[in-house]
Design an enzyme around this catalytic site. Structure first.
Site, PDB file in Angstrom:
ATOM      1  N   GLY A   1       0.574  -5.160   0.754  1.00 54.45           N
ATOM      2  CA  GLY A   1      -0.552  -5.170  -0.193  1.00 54.45           C
ATOM      3  C   GLY A   1      -0.164  -5.723  -1.546  1.00 54.45           C
ATOM      4  O   GLY A   1      -1.003  -6.268  -2.277  1.00 54.45           O
TER       5      GLY A   1
ATOM      6  N   GLU B   1       3.938  -5.738   7.284  1.00 50.99           N
ATOM      7  CA  GLU B   1       3.128  -4.681   7.904  1.00 50.99           C
ATOM      8  C   GLU B   1       3.431  -4.509   9.397  1.00 50.99           C
ATOM      9  O   GLU B   1       3.350  -3.406   9.924  1.00 50.99           O
ATOM     10  CB  GLU B   1       1.634  -5.014   7.735  1.00 50.99           C
ATOM     11  CG  GLU B   1       1.090  -4.807   6.332  1.00 50.99           C
ATOM     12  CD  GLU B   1       1.302  -5.994   5.398  1.00 50.99           C
ATOM     13  OE1 GLU B   1       0.726  -5.999   4.304  1.00 50.99           O
ATOM     14  OE2 GLU B   1       2.086  -6.903   5.746  1.00 50.99           O
TER      15      GLU B   1
ATOM     16  N   GLU C   1      -0.573  -9.274  -1.227  1.00 53.57           N
ATOM     17  CA  GLU C   1      -2.020  -9.539  -1.103  1.00 53.57           C
ATOM     18  C   GLU C   1      -2.702  -9.481  -2.479  1.00 53.57           C
ATOM     19  O   GLU C   1      -3.613 -10.270  -2.755  1.00 53.57           O
ATOM     20  CB  GLU C   1      -2.631  -8.554  -0.117  1.00 53.57           C
ATOM     21  CG  GLU C   1      -2.198  -8.832   1.328  1.00 53.57           C
ATOM     22  CD  GLU C   1      -2.644  -7.755   2.289  1.00 53.57           C
ATOM     23  OE1 GLU C   1      -3.350  -8.104   3.263  1.00 53.57           O
ATOM     24  OE2 GLU C   1      -2.305  -6.572   2.063  1.00 53.57           O
TER      25      GLU C   1
ATOM     26  N   ALA D   1       0.853  -1.176   0.000  1.00 54.15           N
ATOM     27  CA  ALA D   1       0.000   0.000   0.000  1.00 54.15           C
ATOM     28  C   ALA D   1       0.893   1.230   0.000  1.00 54.15           C
ATOM     29  O   ALA D   1       2.075   1.141   0.329  1.00 54.15           O
ATOM     30  CB  ALA D   1      -0.866  -0.010   1.257  1.00 54.15           C
TER      31      ALA D   1
HETATM   32  N1  T1G Z   1       4.685   3.413   0.122  1.00 58.91           N
HETATM   33  C1  T1G Z   1       5.196   4.633  -0.182  1.00 58.91           C
HETATM   34  N2  T1G Z   1       6.519   4.874  -0.467  1.00 58.91           N
HETATM   35  C2  T1G Z   1       7.323   3.819  -0.439  1.00 58.91           C
HETATM   36  C3  T1G Z   1       6.866   2.508  -0.113  1.00 58.91           C
HETATM   37  C4  T1G Z   1       5.481   2.325   0.154  1.00 58.91           C
HETATM   38  N3  T1G Z   1       4.964   1.119   0.449  1.00 58.91           N
HETATM   39  N4  T1G Z   1       7.926   1.675  -0.156  1.00 58.91           N
HETATM   40  C5  T1G Z   1       8.994   2.436  -0.493  1.00 58.91           C
HETATM   41  N5  T1G Z   1       8.646   3.712  -0.660  1.00 58.91           N
HETATM   42  C6  T1G Z   1       9.514   4.830  -1.063  1.00 58.91           C
HETATM   43  C7  T1G Z   1      10.632   5.117  -0.064  1.00 58.91           C
HETATM   44  O1  T1G Z   1      10.226   5.992   0.933  1.00 58.91           O
HETATM   45  C8  T1G Z   1      11.679   5.755  -0.968  1.00 58.91           C
HETATM   46  O2  T1G Z   1      11.295   7.075  -1.187  1.00 58.91           O
HETATM   47  C9  T1G Z   1      11.514   4.997  -2.280  1.00 58.91           C
HETATM   48  O3  T1G Z   1      10.195   4.430  -2.246  1.00 58.91           O
HETATM   49  C10 T1G Z   1      12.507   3.891  -2.478  1.00 58.91           C
HETATM   50  O4  T1G Z   1      12.460   3.062  -1.330  1.00 58.91           O
HETATM   51  C11 T1G Z   1      -2.824  -3.052   3.031  1.00 58.91           C
HETATM   52  C12 T1G Z   1      -1.113  -2.110   5.057  1.00 58.91           C
HETATM   53  C13 T1G Z   1      10.362  -2.025  -1.440  1.00 58.91           C
HETATM   54  C14 T1G Z   1      12.184  -3.210  -0.320  1.00 58.91           C
HETATM   55  O5  T1G Z   1       6.434  -2.243   4.189  1.00 58.91           O
HETATM   56  O6  T1G Z   1      10.638  -2.254   2.235  1.00 58.91           O
HETATM   57  O7  T1G Z   1       0.876  -2.824   2.263  1.00 58.91           O
HETATM   58  O8  T1G Z   1      13.243   8.178  -0.166  1.00 58.91           O
HETATM   59  O9  T1G Z   1      14.776   3.570  -0.544  1.00 58.91           O
HETATM   60  O10 T1G Z   1      16.074   0.123  -0.779  1.00 58.91           O
HETATM   61  O11 T1G Z   1      -1.780  -4.870   3.919  1.00 58.91           O
HETATM   62  O12 T1G Z   1      11.225   0.318   0.069  1.00 58.91           O
HETATM   63  O13 T1G Z   1      13.158   7.831  -2.597  1.00 58.91           O
HETATM   64  O14 T1G Z   1      11.580   9.447  -1.517  1.00 58.91           O
HETATM   65  O15 T1G Z   1      13.440   1.712   0.503  1.00 58.91           O
HETATM   66  O16 T1G Z   1      15.161  -0.406  -3.079  1.00 58.91           O
HETATM   67  C15 T1G Z   1       3.937  -2.751   3.240  1.00 58.91           C
HETATM   68  C16 T1G Z   1       8.174  -0.946   2.285  1.00 58.91           C
HETATM   69  C17 T1G Z   1       3.188  -1.469   3.226  1.00 58.91           C
HETATM   70  C18 T1G Z   1       7.490  -2.228   2.078  1.00 58.91           C
HETATM   71  C19 T1G Z   1      12.654  -1.177  -1.739  1.00 58.91           C
HETATM   72  N6  T1G Z   1       5.130  -2.619   2.450  1.00 58.91           N
HETATM   73  N7  T1G Z   1       9.242  -0.707   1.345  1.00 58.91           N
HETATM   74  O17 T1G Z   1      13.817  -0.894  -1.039  1.00 58.91           O
HETATM   75  O18 T1G Z   1      14.271   1.498  -1.857  1.00 58.91           O
HETATM   76  S1  T1G Z   1       1.757  -1.564   4.269  1.00 58.91           S
HETATM   77  C20 T1G Z   1       6.312  -2.353   3.008  1.00 58.91           C
HETATM   78  C21 T1G Z   1      10.415  -1.369   1.429  1.00 58.91           C
HETATM   79  C22 T1G Z   1       0.659  -2.511   3.371  1.00 58.91           C
HETATM   80  C23 T1G Z   1      -1.520  -3.695   3.259  1.00 58.91           C
HETATM   81  C24 T1G Z   1      -0.579  -2.953   4.086  1.00 58.91           C
HETATM   82  C25 T1G Z   1      11.495  -0.945   0.486  1.00 58.91           C
HETATM   83  C26 T1G Z   1      11.635  -1.856  -0.769  1.00 58.91           C
HETATM   84  P1  T1G Z   1      12.375   8.189  -1.378  1.00 58.91           P
HETATM   85  P2  T1G Z   1      13.808   2.487  -0.698  1.00 58.91           P
HETATM   86  P3  T1G Z   1      14.937   0.063  -1.738  1.00 58.91           P
END
Ligand code: T1G
Length: 706
Positions: free
Chosen positions: A107, A130, A110, A68
């Site tokens: 997500g 999450e 999912e 998400a």
């Molecule tokens: N939403 C918004 N921005 C995100 C994002 C996300 N999910 N994931 C990464 N970014 C932005 C981050 O801030 C950075 O921005 C850029 O992307 C590159 O990220 C309903 C509730 C995917 C493994 O927890 O673990 O889904 O600094 O530097 O090292 O059930 O990002 O460039 O402006 O980390 O290559 C669950 C979170 C969400 C994964 C990539 N998902 N992301 O790593 O790049 S909750 C997560 C990561 C959800 C549902 C629920 C990592 C990555 P900027 P980065 P990277």
């Protein structure tokens, strides 16, 4: 067939009988509202087009879908919700295939679970992280996951938040096909066409039967609940996760989904979600310093370390682990041998635990060399000095480095306190001198303060950040002052703790309050771990410049005078019989405190846990505000990341400055003004705190991009 843009970030194209749905929402294809609308519309297109026999969902760029859009949390929700999009995909009348490369997280996974078939290329990473954001999978992960891979495997993935490799995902049954190559689109298309040719049916994950063995499922839930009760240290979402997965065992799918939603919204409302999401973005924002935007890092292929003590050896291990050749300099053979032994001890420990092979150690140590002559550093790209914390000694080292190092080499000091401008000025190349303040043990602790002296050039600072990336450290840019960001603020809240102790609070109650707040240890346990002699040396060094009007608590000096430095002397504030790691309260220490109170003419009073934490945090936040106000830290989030990665601050509270915003700055300022009635010299409200309260703003307002 032309691309049909359903929204600016989701495109569809029919290839033969397969409708290819491509998500292109850089940087990580997060499921923002436009992506959700695009996906839902794509299902309508698929069903309306009789030429479409199957649907293939792929991600453009480096990832499938990273989840998400975290930036949307806490904001008013925009339809369709992700659960609605997922059930739209699952209820599609034609087979839907998800082809995964890069990250399929939260997500994103999912969405894949709501598809009918899943393929992943071998480099893909799949997970439901999450919990790391104080949440739970809110779009079917707790209902479809267990039905597909069983309660035990699902609980492990969801409660740990870890990323599973494609290979493990295949073994778990999370995916049906492991791609041979790395081209998810090509592999996915071939797989979809194969399914069409084989007239493969729609296969909804909600109907999967991995929970059939109810006894095993029940046992998995009970075990997870027992384990989480022990380990979750006050975290909110883990128990909600277990409750949701338990519903998958007991309730029909739709009712389970409804409960998952209810629990998800409870997590959204929890302050822990706000703290953990702040930490997620803050640790990425700290990378964006003026120098990293303005300059490219210099070459970083080889390194030198001056000093083979605990810090020097730890830094050497971090660099060897990162694949760099390392040359260690020591003044004589025995010291060099000790330095090498410190490095080898780390790897021997890993071999003993079965986490490294002797061959791997040999390969690493093959990149380690030692010398007594500085000439051995003539060709290295960067040198980190980690010798005794004495200005004259350090200047002598830098004079040698200035003499031998090649032009363009980065000269770094690991000092924790000393004036780096003065060290830089003692060389002919102050532009190449920077502070790289590692934390002990340097091969473990993630924090690296990049200390920026006045004359350093931007590309040298950028090189410090690049080194942090190479060593998998979390860098924070800090200005030059006594103690930089972390130790400077530590000195102040540690004083607040000493004041409370002398005024009547037991050091053991203060430690307990700090642990209940979420820290692994309290301040007195930390000083016993670090060794009281280090702080004692600092206090003695500062005695001549200390403000005579400032309150000075002598209790710790009394312990140090007895040689009670903590774990290394089997007693400090606590007793450590037979080298135990957990200390026992020491009645003799309480007696010494009593005596000191009488000497200081203090009538002890009671402290509640709430008051202990209000004083402790007020001191930390106030000095944090001073550090930002004076430009030592770029933003409040830099202070937060420093404390999350260097001082054990509980991550679910987001860091001291985020915590202050959660409490409300007017309350923090009111506390400080209340405390100042007894001690106006110590409790001087930070001008930044006063200014923010006056204009009704908070620290987050200074973290620009947040
Ligand atoms: N939403 C918004 N921005 C995100 C994002 C996300 N999910 N994931 C990464 N970014 C932005 C981050 O801030 C950075 O921005 C850029 O992307 C590159 O990220 C309903 C509730 C995917 C493994 O927890 O673990 O889904 O600094 O530097 O090292 O059930 O990002 O460039 O402006 O980390 O290559 C669950 C979170 C969400 C994964 C990539 N998902 N992301 O790593 O790049 S909750 C997560 C990561 C959800 C549902 C629920 C990592 C990555 P900027 P980065 P990277």
């Amino acid at each position: 067939m032309a691309f049909d843009a359903l929204s600016e970030v989701v495109k569809t194209e029919r290839q033969g009988g397969v409708l290819v749905v491509t998500i292109n929402n850089p940087p990580v294809n997060a499921l923002g509202v436009a992506v959700r609308r695009g996906l839902a519309a794509a299902m309508d297109v698929a069903e309306a087009d009789s030429a479409v026999a199957a649907v293939l969902i792929v991600g453009a760029g480096r990832n499938f879908i990273a989840g998400a859009d975290i930036r949307e949390f806490g904001k008013p929700p925009q339809p369709p919700s992700l659960p609605e999009v997922c059930s739209r995909i699952e209820n599609c009348a034609k087979p839907v295939v998800a082809a995964i490369h890069g990250a399929a997280l939260g997500g994103g996974l999912e969405v894949a679970l709501s598809a009918h078939y899943r393929l992943a290329v071998s480099s893909a990473k799949l997970g439901l992280p999450e919990v790391l954001l104080g949440l739970l999978p809110g779009s079917g992960g707790t209902q479809r996951g267990p039905r597909l891979i069983g309660a035990k495997a699902a609980l492990d993935l969801i409660l740990s938040g870890r990323h599973a490799s494609a290979k493990e995902a295949f073994a778990l049954g999370l995916i049906d096909r492991l791609g041979e190559g790395q081209d998810a689109l090509a592999e996915g298309l071939a797989y979809a066409q194969e399914l069409v040719a084989g007239q493969a049916p729609v296969r909804r994950t909600r109907d999967a039967a991995a929970l059939a063995d109810t006894e095993a499922s029940r046992a998995a839930v009970d075990a997870a609940r027992a384990d989480t009760a022990k380990k979750s240290r006050g975290l909110f979402s883990p128990m909600k996760i277990i409750e949701a997965v338990e519903a998958a065992l007991a309730l029909p799918f739709d009712e389970g989904m409804a409960l998952e939603r209810k629990l998800f919204l409870q997590c959204i409302d929890s302050p822990q979600r706000a703290g953990l999401i702040h930490a997620f973005f803050a640790e990425r924002e700290v990378l964006k310093a003026p120098e990293t935007k303005a300059a490219k890092p210099r070459q970083l292929d080889s390194a030198g370390i001056v000093g083979g003590g605990t810090m020097g050896a730890g830094i050497a291990v971090a660099m060897l682990d990162a694949g760099m050749p390392v040359t260690m300099i020591e003044r004589d053979e025995p010291s060099l041998a000790r330095g090498r032994a410190h490095v080898e001890k780390v790897y021997d420990g890993l071999i003993k635990k079965g986490r490294m092979t002797p061959e791997a150690k040999a390969a690493l140590m093959a990149r380690f060399s030692g010398a007594m002559s500085y000439d051995a550093l003539a060709q290295v790209d960067i040198v980190v000095e980690a010798v005794f914390e004495d200005l004259a000694v350090k200047k002598a080292v830098f004079a040698e480095l200035d003499r031998v190092c090649k032009p363009g080499a980065v000269l770094a000091t690991n000092t924790s306190y000393l004036d780096i401008d003065e060290i830089a000025a003692s060389t002919s190349r102050p532009g190449d001198v920077v502070g790289l303040h590692f934390f002990s043990p340097a091969n473990i602790m993630k924090l690296l303060e990049i200390v920026v002296p006045a004359k350093v050039s931007a590309d040298v600072v950028a090189t410090g950040f690049e080194l942090a990336k190479k060593l998998k450290k979390v860098p924070v840019r800090a200005g030059v002052c006594d103690g930089f960001i972390g130790n400077r603020i530590l000195a102040v809240y540690r004083q607040a703790a000493d004041h409370m102790m002398e005024d009547g609070a037991s050091p053991y109650d203060i430690d307990a309050a700090v642990r209940n707040f979420g820290y692994p240890m309290g301040p007195f346990q930390v000083s016993d771990l670090a060794g009281g002699d280090i702080g004692w040396a600092t206090r003695k060094r500062k005695a001549t410049t200390r403000d005579p009007k400032a309150r000075y608590v002598q209790i710790t000096d009394r312990l140090c005078e007895r040689g009670w430095f903590g774990q290394k002397t089997q007693r400090g504030y606590y007793l450590y019989p037979e080298g135990a790691r957990t200390g026992q309260p020491d009645p003799e220490v309480l007696a010494i405190i009593e005596t000191e109170r009488e000497r200081a003419g203090i009538k002890p009073r009671a402290f509640t846990e709430d008051e202990i934490m209000r004083r402790y945090m007020a001191a930390m936040v106030n000095e944090g505000a001073n550090v930002v106000h004076q430009g030592i830290a770029l933003r409040p989030l830099d202070v937060d990341v420093t404390f999350l990665y260097g001082y054990g601050f509980p991550r679910h509270r987001g860091g001291p400055m985020k915590y202050a915003d959660t409490v409300g700055l007017p309350q923090v300022l009111a506390d400080i003004r209340e405390f100042a009635k007894q001690d106006p010299l110590f409790w001087q409200p930070s001008p930044l705190l006063v200014a923010l309260v006056e204009r009704g703003a908070d620290f987050a307002s200074l973290n620009q991009s947040e």
